[in-house]
Design a protein around this motif. Structure first.
Motif, PDB file in Angstrom:
ATOM      1  N   ALA A 338      51.524  63.879  45.773  1.00 27.24           N
ATOM      2  CA  ALA A 338      52.667  63.891  44.857  1.00 27.24           C
ATOM      3  C   ALA A 338      52.227  63.538  43.438  1.00 27.24           C
ATOM      4  N   ALA A 339      51.281  62.602  43.319  1.00 29.50           N
ATOM      5  CA  ALA A 339      50.788  62.206  41.996  1.00 29.50           C
ATOM      6  C   ALA A 339      50.029  63.348  41.328  1.00 29.50           C
ATOM      7  N   VAL A 340      49.266  64.085  42.122  1.00 31.80           N
ATOM      8  CA  VAL A 340      48.546  65.244  41.580  1.00 31.80           C
ATOM      9  C   VAL A 340      49.533  66.313  41.121  1.00 31.80           C
ATOM     10  N   TYR A 341      50.552  66.559  41.952  1.00 27.81           N
ATOM     11  CA  TYR A 341      51.552  67.569  41.606  1.00 27.81           C
ATOM     12  C   TYR A 341      52.302  67.190  40.326  1.00 27.81           C
ATOM     13  N   ALA A 342      52.600  65.911  40.167  1.00 29.58           N
ATOM     14  CA  ALA A 342      53.338  65.461  38.976  1.00 29.58           C
ATOM     15  C   ALA A 342      52.539  65.692  37.695  1.00 29.58           C
ATOM     16  N   LYS A 343      51.211  65.802  37.813  1.00 26.49           N
ATOM     17  CA  LYS A 343      50.357  66.004  36.640  1.00 26.49           C
ATOM     18  C   LYS A 343      49.792  67.425  36.589  1.00 26.49           C
ATOM     19  N   ARG A 344      50.392  68.348  37.323  1.00 25.68           N
ATOM     20  CA  ARG A 344      49.858  69.711  37.395  1.00 25.68           C
ATOM     21  C   ARG A 344      49.816  70.367  36.013  1.00 25.68           C
ATOM     22  N   HIS A 345      48.901  71.281  35.869  1.00 25.07           N
ATOM     23  CA  HIS A 345      48.666  71.947  34.588  1.00 25.07           C
ATOM     24  C   HIS A 345      49.899  72.697  34.087  1.00 25.07           C
ATOM     25  N   SER A 346      50.608  73.369  34.998  1.00 25.93           N
ATOM     26  CA  SER A 346      51.729  74.233  34.597  1.00 25.93           C
ATOM     27  C   SER A 346      53.035  73.485  34.379  1.00 25.93           C
ATOM     28  N   LYS A 347      53.028  72.167  34.489  1.00 27.93           N
ATOM     29  CA  LYS A 347      54.276  71.391  34.431  1.00 27.93           C
ATOM     30  C   LYS A 347      55.093  71.643  33.156  1.00 27.93           C
ATOM     31  N   PRO A 348      54.489  71.713  31.972  1.00 29.35           N
ATOM     32  CA  PRO A 348      55.320  71.924  30.769  1.00 29.35           C
ATOM     33  C   PRO A 348      56.173  73.196  30.848  1.00 29.35           C
ATOM     34  N   LEU A 349      55.571  74.313  31.287  1.00 26.01           N
ATOM     35  CA  LEU A 349      56.339  75.559  31.394  1.00 26.01           C
ATOM     36  C   LEU A 349      57.266  75.520  32.603  1.00 26.01           C
ATOM     37  N   GLN A 605      46.652  79.030  29.426  1.00 26.14           N
ATOM     38  CA  GLN A 605      47.203  78.631  28.131  1.00 26.14           C
ATOM     39  C   GLN A 605      48.670  78.205  28.222  1.00 26.14           C
ATOM     40  N   ASN A 606      49.241  78.239  29.447  1.00 27.01           N
ATOM     41  CA  ASN A 606      50.658  77.900  29.644  1.00 27.01           C
ATOM     42  C   ASN A 606      51.567  78.735  28.750  1.00 27.01           C
ATOM     43  N   ARG A 607      51.294  80.023  28.695  1.00 27.19           N
ATOM     44  CA  ARG A 607      52.094  80.921  27.871  1.00 27.19           C
ATOM     45  C   ARG A 607      53.288  81.434  28.656  1.00 27.19           C
ATOM     46  N   ASP A 608      54.422  81.544  27.986  1.00 21.67           N
ATOM     47  CA  ASP A 608      55.610  82.156  28.576  1.00 21.67           C
ATOM     48  C   ASP A 608      55.492  83.662  28.346  1.00 21.67           C
ATOM     49  N   THR A 609      54.818  84.327  29.258  1.00 19.52           N
ATOM     50  CA  THR A 609      54.435  85.728  29.085  1.00 19.52           C
ATOM     51  C   THR A 609      55.633  86.630  28.841  1.00 19.52           C
ATOM     52  N   GLN A 610      56.671  86.471  29.622  1.00 16.41           N
ATOM     53  CA  GLN A 610      57.823  87.374  29.535  1.00 16.41           C
ATOM     54  C   GLN A 610      58.590  87.175  28.236  1.00 16.41           C
ATOM     55  N   MET A 611      58.840  85.921  27.861  1.00 13.81           N
ATOM     56  CA  MET A 611      59.566  85.666  26.617  1.00 13.81           C
ATOM     57  C   MET A 611      58.758  86.132  25.407  1.00 13.81           C
ATOM     58  N   GLU A 612      57.464  85.869  25.416  1.00 17.48           N
ATOM     59  CA  GLU A 612      56.627  86.290  24.292  1.00 17.48           C
ATOM     60  C   GLU A 612      56.591  87.812  24.179  1.00 17.48           C
ATOM     61  N   PHE A 613      56.573  88.501  25.321  1.00 15.04           N
ATOM     62  CA  PHE A 613      56.560  89.969  25.307  1.00 15.04           C
ATOM     63  C   PHE A 613      57.819  90.512  24.640  1.00 15.04           C
ATOM     64  N   VAL A 614      58.975  89.986  25.013  1.00  8.80           N
ATOM     65  CA  VAL A 614      60.235  90.488  24.458  1.00  8.80           C
ATOM     66  C   VAL A 614      60.323  90.199  22.965  1.00  8.80           C
ATOM     67  N   LEU A 615      59.980  88.995  22.557  1.00  9.15           N
ATOM     68  CA  LEU A 615      60.057  88.648  21.134  1.00  9.15           C
ATOM     69  C   LEU A 615      59.099  89.506  20.307  1.00  9.15           C
ATOM     70  N   LYS A 616      57.946  89.803  20.890  1.00 10.43           N
ATOM     71  CA  LYS A 616      56.995  90.675  20.189  1.00 10.43           C
ATOM     72  C   LYS A 616      57.571  92.076  20.039  1.00 10.43           C
ATOM     73  N   GLN A 617      58.235  92.577  21.111  1.00 11.64           N
ATOM     74  CA  GLN A 617      58.880  93.885  21.036  1.00 11.64           C
ATOM     75  C   GLN A 617      59.941  93.919  19.939  1.00 11.64           C
ATOM     76  N   ILE A 618      60.716  92.845  19.855  1.00  8.79           N
ATOM     77  CA  ILE A 618      61.821  92.799  18.899  1.00  8.79           C
ATOM     78  C   ILE A 618      61.315  92.745  17.462  1.00  8.79           C
TER      79      ILE A 618
END
Length: 622
Positions: A338-349, A605-618
């Motif tokens: 549980a402690a490892v999971y709480a510090k997982r790399h992807s937690k911010p996203l 890089q913890n990138r929000d791939t889908q959101m970044e794709f749409v904003l780039k399109q716009i």
């Protein structure tokens, strides 16, 4: 004369003694929650319930609260009022909240239950509360009950009879002949005594193959009861990315972003498939099964499915290399995992998309040309009469007024990780987006007049009188809501399925819908409306909820007499108001126009791939 400083010390000492003397009376003034007892309580906004719990070492304790019309949260407090545990699942005002704990010495706790302080929660409701325990297992051997063939045959027969009589979706995706063959295989597998875990896995396969994300079958106690909490847990957090398994926590031995090729000799694809049965989806969808088999299966579930092990042999390759390396690493305890999971790399996203951590809905502008409307849950109101529904409608009208007044050309709607919710929340949203009238469904029916096989129903009441009252109430509901029709079916009263019209404040700009594998139930239904009746561009992954239909609306739960296993499913066969599309095959979730998920590089890089794709399109047109 007593010095002033000494006076203060004496006062503090007397205050502490007085508090200790009053503590037994304070505890006595609250209800004591006793093991094995179950009771239903009413709860309203601004109120709370407190209970005294007493625990002894050598046991695992479970607090189970079934929400009935109100979203609640559980807080386990010390005698001094310090919060030790907190529980709130993303299931809205209905469904279970379960808390698990153990102690090393005798202790007394206070359990505080109160309504979730979140916009959209209902003002009042009820919950059924139970306090249970089981021996704390050192390992699986000796604590797993063994079932005799006669017991399993009885339970399997009742399991199917329940479905034949109550589950309108039993043959939705598989014929009776196919289902008969599956049950024949199950009967062959129970000719010899089996541990409860093996019989449970057989029932899980049958539950999963029905093809409904509202299906679940559960052990009498939480699965971790039957595995060790001291070892056997995977030492790393893992993440499913672009069809592969990646390490999601950094360590000295294996870096974050390393690809896992096998664990204990089982190749990654076979490892993923072994967990499919634990994660039912609508029809033939696999997207959520794949993700959940990695993201949610390496706690107690790995040991439960593959057996307890002291070490894991991991074959992996580090980022940027094709060389496959091998490492033997010791298993860890539940607390360490549980402690490892709480510090997982992807937690911010992860946290940004977590329906348990984010508001049910929200709006923001991204520059001058795009608005972002987020729906993490559709349980912001329990029904149209709920005061929270009026608040939600006001919010929607203000958002679409702003978009139209400013002539904002682009609207991004984000429903990723949305597990669903209640009518008429998502229908109301769609009135601002649809150029056409629509209904929630074109057909919805059940296959019984009264609750079938009530002897095995998991009634909430502990007394026979209470159970009879529940049964009468539930039967009355079905009689009022469903009208007799042809073929032994009972169809939803048309008055409860209104024709929705486009809102005068309808948005006519470009709409983008972000969705992923965890979009289910009401949220996937919303996605199907957008796909079928609008020009929105759907981006992301196939949803776990179906495009053309699902079994939903009303869940029921039964308990099998010999094993104590519980099985739950929804009884209403719903055909959604979704026009046939050549690009949308039957039995699938809502398919995106553009399939897009994180790449391994995006994950690192913890990138929000889908959101970044749409904003780039716009903003760039690329």
């Amino acid at each position: 004369m007593i010095p002033f400083r000494l006076k203060k010390q004496v006062f503090r000492l007397l205050t502490a003694i007085f508090s200790l003397l009053l503590l037994p009376f304070a505890l006595k003034a609250q209800d004591t929650l006793r093991e094995g007892k179950q009771k239903t309580y009413a709860l309203r906004e601004g109120a709370e319930k407190r209970f005294v719990l007493r625990a002894l070492p050598g046991k695992v304790y479970y607090v189970r609260a079934e929400q009935i019309g109100i979203d609640i949260e559980l807080h386990l407090l010390s005698e001094k009022g310090e919060e030790l545990l907190h529980q709130d699942a993303p299931n809205g005002p209905f469904g279970p909240e379960t808390m698990e704990f153990n102690v090393k010495a005798p202790r007394t706790f206070i359990l505080r239950i109160r309504p979730l302080q979140a916009e959209g929660n209902t003002p009042r409701g009820r919950f059924t509360l139970a306090f249970e325990s089981a021996p704390e297992p050192a390992n699986t051997v000796g604590v797993m009950p063994v079932l005799q063939p006669s017991e399993m045959k009885k339970d399997l027969r009742i399991f199917r009879q329940i479905r034949e009589k109550a589950n309108s979706g039993l043959y939705r995706y598989r014929t009776k002949a196919e289902t008969d063959a599956l049950y024949a295989k199950a009967y062959k597998a129970i000719r010899e005594p089996l541990p409860l875990s093996a019989f449970y896995r057989i029932l899980l396969e049958l539950t999963d193959l029905e093809g409904s994300c509202h299906n679940s079958t559960a052990l009498p106690q939480h699965g971790s009861t039957y595995t060790s909490r001291h070892k056997g847990y995977f030492p790393f957090s893992l993440k499913y990315v672009a069809g592969k398994i990646y390490v999601n926590s950094d360590s000295v031995s294996i870096p974050v972003g390393a690809r896992v090729h096998s664990v204990n000799g089982l190749a990654d694809t076979l490892l993923v498939h072994s967990f499919y049965k634990y994660f039912p989806g609508d029809g033939y969808t696999l997207t959520q099964k794949n993700a959940s088999a990695v993201n949610r299966s390496f706690g107690w579930l790995y040991a439960f499915e593959h057996g307890l092990c002291d070490t894991f042999r991991i074959r992996y390759s580090v980022p940027g290399s094709v060389e496959v390396r091998q490492l033997d690493v010791a298993s860890v305890s539940a607390a360490e995992h549980a402690a490892v999971y709480a510090k997982r790399h992807s937690k911010p996203l992860d946290d940004l998309l977590d329906p348990r951590m984010q508001p049910a809905y929200g709006f923001r502008m991204e520059g001058d040309s795009a608005g972002v409307l987020s729906f993490r849950r559709f349980d912001m109101a329990s029904n149209a009469e709920d005061p929270a529904y009026a608040v939600f409608c006001s919010f929607l009208d203000s958002v679409f007024s702003l978009l139209n007044e400013r002539k904002v050309p682009h609207l991004i709607i984000d429903i990723r990780n949305n597990p669903g919710g209640n009518d008429p929340t998502y229908e109301k949203v769609f009135t601002y987006l649809s150029p056409h009238s629509f209904r929630e469904n074109t057909e919805a029916y059940i296959i019984f007049r009264k609750v079938p096989m009530p002897r095995y129903y998991a009634w909430e009441a502990g007394s026979a009188k209470g159970r009879r009252y529940e049964q009468r109430s539930l039967n009355a509901f079905f009689r009022e809501r469903y009208i007799p029709g042809p073929g032994g079916r009972y169809f939803q009263d048309p008055s409860t399925n209104p024709l929705w019209q486009p809102d005068p404040n309808r948005y006519t700009g470009k709409v983008y819908l972000l969705m992923n594998a965890d979009v289910a139930s009401a949220a996937s239904h919303f996605a199907s409306l957008l796909r079928g009746y609008s020009h929105a561009l759907l981006i992301g992954e196939e949803t776990v909820g179906g495009y053309y239909g699902h079994n939903g609306h009303i869940p029921v739960e039964y308990r099998l007499p010999a094993s104590g296993i519980h099985t739950r499913f929804s009884v209403v066969h719903v055909t959604q108001d979704a026009p046939p599309l050549a690009s949308q095959p039957p039995g699938r979730g809502v398919l995106p126009d553009i399939t897009l998920h994180q790449t391994p590089e995006d994950f690192l890089q913890n990138r929000d791939t889908q959101m970044e794709f749409v904003l780039k399109q716009i903003y760039t047109g690329r």
